[in-house]
Design an enzyme around this catalytic site. Sequence first.
Site, PDB file in Angstrom:
ATOM      1  CG  ASN A  27       4.805  -7.294 -12.888  1.00 21.92           C
ATOM      2  OD1 ASN A  27       4.951  -6.676 -11.853  1.00 21.92           O
ATOM      3  ND2 ASN A  27       3.659  -7.333 -13.536  1.00 21.92           N
ATOM      4  CB  CYS A  28       6.187 -11.223  -8.930  1.00 26.63           C
ATOM      5  SG  CYS A  28       7.798 -10.634  -9.440  1.00 26.63           S
ATOM      6  N   GLY A  29       3.469 -11.626  -8.157  1.00 30.96           N
ATOM      7  CA  GLY A  29       2.425 -11.509  -7.161  1.00 30.96           C
ATOM      8  C   GLY A  29       3.023 -11.692  -5.785  1.00 30.96           C
ATOM      9  CG  ASN A 262       3.125  -6.866  -8.392  1.00 33.48           C
ATOM     10  OD1 ASN A 262       3.512  -7.178  -9.505  1.00 33.48           O
ATOM     11  ND2 ASN A 262       1.967  -6.281  -8.172  1.00 33.48           N
TER      12      ASN A 262
END
Length: 712
Positions: A27-29, A262
């Site tokens: 999971n990310c930006g 994301n």
Amino acid sequence: MSEKETYRTPGLPPAQGLYDPSREHDNCGVGFLVNMKGIPSHKIVQSALEICVNLDHRGGCGCDLQTGDGAGMLMSMPHKFFNTVAGEKGIDLPEPGHYSAGCVFLSPDPEKAAAEQKVLEEVIGEFGQIHLGWRDVPVDNSDLGKASAACEPKMRHVFVGRSPEVKDQAEFERTLFLIRRVTSSRIRYQAKGDALYFYIPTLSSQVIGFKGMLTTGQMLTYFKDFHHPDMETCMALVHSRFSTNTFPSWPRAQPFRFMSHNGEINTMRGNENWMHAREKQLESELFGENLQKLLPVIPGNGSDSQHFDNVLEFLMLSGRSLPHSIMMMIPEPWEKHQSMSQTKRDFYEFHACMMEPWDGPASIAFMDGRQIGAVLDRNGLRPSRYYVTSDDLVIMASEVGVLPWVDPASVVKKGRLEPGRMFLVDTREGRIVDDNELKERIASEKPYGEWLRANLVEEADLPESSSDVPGLDAESLMQRQKAFGYTFEDQRFLIKPSAETGAQPLGSMGNDAPLAVLSDRSQPLYNYFKQLFAQVTNPAIDPIREELITASITFLGSEANLVKPGPENCRMIKLQNPIIDNAKLTQIRDFKASGFKSATLPILFDPHADQEGLSAGHLSVEEPRPVNRGEGLHDALENLFEIADEAIRDGVNMLVLSDRGISHDLAAIPALLAVSGLHHHLIREGARGKVSIILESGEPRVVQHFALLLGY
């Protein structure tokens, strides 16, 4: 083992003990910056870096704080920069579009790196392209953490010239795709799996990627090229990775070759399996015989977003546009959308016959050097905001405030991504293309509606059957309940409430039942499985939205070539629900039309066949006799596979697996074993796309059972 050797592998650990690398999620930006008019500038590079740094809280790091989960930037080709640095190396680059600058990860061992470079140069020549030269990517690794430094690859840029025989840029991109795939396969084969570092993040004439196992702050200093005054681009996509419960690596850093995201793709395992199942039916005029060199479409050991990127790249280079490919993979919730135009509805319904959605809570940003955009999943469970300024800049990110210097007075428009809607900036058109305009244009490219009306058979249009609908013999009810392992609890707490209310019985969240493997009683096969669920917490979905986005339509029949869409792709029967009754099954069995043929295969076995005449009287403590309890079941499965293969050769494209014939002497093969076993057998044989599997069984009775059957 030294400290450096502890971290020497630049990827995931192998499967060991209870750890399985295939279970990883992340999971990310994500964010991007683009000049709508396509005007390149150094400011866009520097501002994109600032966005990345301001997404630091979205990324992850190791316990030493200097080892990042990953950060990177994908940008349109900076031709001015590459002309300058290639010229310093004595390399004369052709005009834009006639060369590629690729980023290559090589082994830090000089001999291995030289061998890897040689293979790439050979493959470039084999495909008739021109190897122009190499340059080292200047980096400052003084700030890397111990883990990321220990598995840091050697980075170089390779320049590939376009052959005069290549007629256009699209063909050049396909050739570069082949070069990359063939090189990677050959190096790993020659190294016998020891090519731990080799990876080609990008090899394109349109885009170039810079990424690594870095923190967002390290992005500022690691790649010295970012600060070269000639480093100019018109669009840049950045990413800060948080690997939730996985191990970071240099290749897994994002962005990938066309996208970053994301969130996570919850349906990835099914998407991957179906993509693999379709490969035997793929044919492409664009790739010709070289198509086989690109398989599998999804190589192993990738993350969910990496696998998404693999399929997106394949769809694009096989002849579809970037937004068209995105619409295929992340469709709008069209089934119950009352105000959607018929043109778009036809597009989505046609493509639903070809590919299932890649679903999950995700905000996906994508670019190809000319267009850049983003899309949310159909639930809209990931946030993404955008700003448009008076000087033609478009800023999109997974949150607001990523560029604090933007003057509010210069903002002419701002908004958020909407579920299923596409946000697209086209630099050739110099504008944001409206979602409805874009999709209507793509949906009108082919006569999808005509193809559907001529070929798709609606459930309501199936002719009534003249055959008797089989019923249940009340006298044998107890025998069947025993044969399928029904318990008093099943009947009282699960089946009875469902029969009375027509709804699933409610219970508390979670399942605290003892593990089936520890039981000394016979257990249904379903009880040995536990739920796979999203690792990232999602907000509750309101019932109105859930009603709109949830669909259960199912298609029966043969799939056609994914690469070349045509009328044959939708020659199927459309069911509104994957669970049907005896009357509907009788209609399907008796349906006679061109392109449809069914056959019923019994899933039964003799439980005594493996004992070869032995009875309890033949055995004694003094003279024990080994008894293979699985032989009869094993033989029955092999026989099922054989008769299924024969039926397919005979033109059957709907296989009904039935255990209706159970008796005192014949037991049912566990339905989950029969369905999953045949499914994977047909994948191995390359025939899965030719048939649909229908199960007629008295065994499944609760939601988990049906979910497992559909999943496997």
